[in-house]
Scaffold this active site. Sequence first.
Site, PDB file in Angstrom:
ATOM      1  N   LYS A 240       0.811  -1.213   0.000  1.00 30.71           N
ATOM      2  CA  LYS A 240       0.000   0.000   0.000  1.00 30.71           C
ATOM      3  C   LYS A 240       0.847   1.266   0.000  1.00 30.71           C
ATOM      4  O   LYS A 240       2.045   1.256   0.258  1.00 30.71           O
ATOM      5  CB  LYS A 240      -0.993  -0.036   1.163  1.00 30.71           C
ATOM      6  CG  LYS A 240      -2.104  -1.048   0.891  1.00 30.71           C
ATOM      7  CD  LYS A 240      -3.234  -1.006   1.876  1.00 30.71           C
ATOM      8  CE  LYS A 240      -4.354  -1.966   1.428  1.00 30.71           C
ATOM      9  NZ  LYS A 240      -5.432  -2.058   2.422  1.00 30.71           N
TER      10      LYS A 240
ATOM     11  N   ARG B 131      -3.043  -9.992   5.153  1.00 38.12           N
ATOM     12  CA  ARG B 131      -3.464 -10.186   3.756  1.00 38.12           C
ATOM     13  C   ARG B 131      -2.365  -9.628   2.854  1.00 38.12           C
ATOM     14  O   ARG B 131      -2.054  -8.429   2.932  1.00 38.12           O
ATOM     15  CB  ARG B 131      -4.789  -9.470   3.517  1.00 38.12           C
ATOM     16  CG  ARG B 131      -5.354  -9.594   2.114  1.00 38.12           C
ATOM     17  CD  ARG B 131      -6.644  -8.781   2.008  1.00 38.12           C
ATOM     18  NE  ARG B 131      -7.281  -8.903   0.708  1.00 38.12           N
ATOM     19  CZ  ARG B 131      -6.985  -8.169  -0.359  1.00 38.12           C
ATOM     20  NH1 ARG B 131      -6.036  -7.247  -0.278  1.00 38.12           N
ATOM     21  NH2 ARG B 131      -7.624  -8.347  -1.505  1.00 38.12           N
TER      22      ARG B 131
END
Length: 309
Positions: free
Chosen positions: A225, A265
């Site tokens: 991210k 994740r």
Amino acid sequence: MSKPHGRGHVEGLPDWDRCAVMGVVNVTPDSFSDGGRWFDTTAAVKHGLDLVAQGADLVDVGGESTRPGATRVDEAEELRRVIPVVRGLASEGVTVSVDTMRARVAEQALAAGALLVNDVSGGLADPAMIPVVAEAGAPFVVMHWRGFSEDMNSLAVYEDVVGEVLAELRVRLDAVVEGGIAPERIVVDPGLGFAKNAEHDLALVAHMRELRALGYPVLVAASRKRFLGRVLAAPGATPPPARERDAATAAVSAIAAHEGAWAVRVHEVRATADAVRVARAVEGAVSPPRPARAGADPQHPHPNPEGAR
């Protein structure tokens, strides 16, 4: 029934003795890190099996990009992308999660063999989601969410990001339980990158214990991210592309595992699988007994009580 505590077991899923690793299969042409790579059903199923071989405990299949600014696909297209992949992986014995905000996609994915519904909106995007999941008795991920991808950047406004995320999650968790989903089947996700900037994401990672104090297993989805790109870039430099953030992702995975996350994740599984196993080994380490000195009497460990030399 009381809510689970600690790392937690999620009813309806396998019980892992460490932080679980959730591998990502994006069946999309436009996901931020790997859009288009697994768009074909056969390639997507193979990729999911490869992730399991690399150490993934479960595989999260999604057919709609949630990157900032992304526009939504229609329901029929999402179904076309997701259901064959879910069915293919489940038929191979893989523990499958479906990443969707649509009740009908969740319903059909569960019928095709998925065991977990991972809804980034926590049931807010589709009013039918909570009844569908409750009726199926499926585990459900409740993520902190303030709006769709097209608007999320403008919603990243907080005075106290940790306090506000916790408060908003409590409201959503209460609504989900009132909607009929059993507490022991709920996972909470702080929503890193969703209506949050880099400083917000880092603060939430730093306050994992407050997230765990909500009383539910915690899923951390930091993989590749933007905030990791910001951390890695020199001041004023362009952040590295998404696929060059895997080592940083593994670092967050180790931190999350150490802080008691239920699962992480990730797109690249191997490094994170190693990281969570090392974290578990450190948790389980016991200091070895100190060896007795040569010639010492175990009943009298100090042979020179008067201090003679």
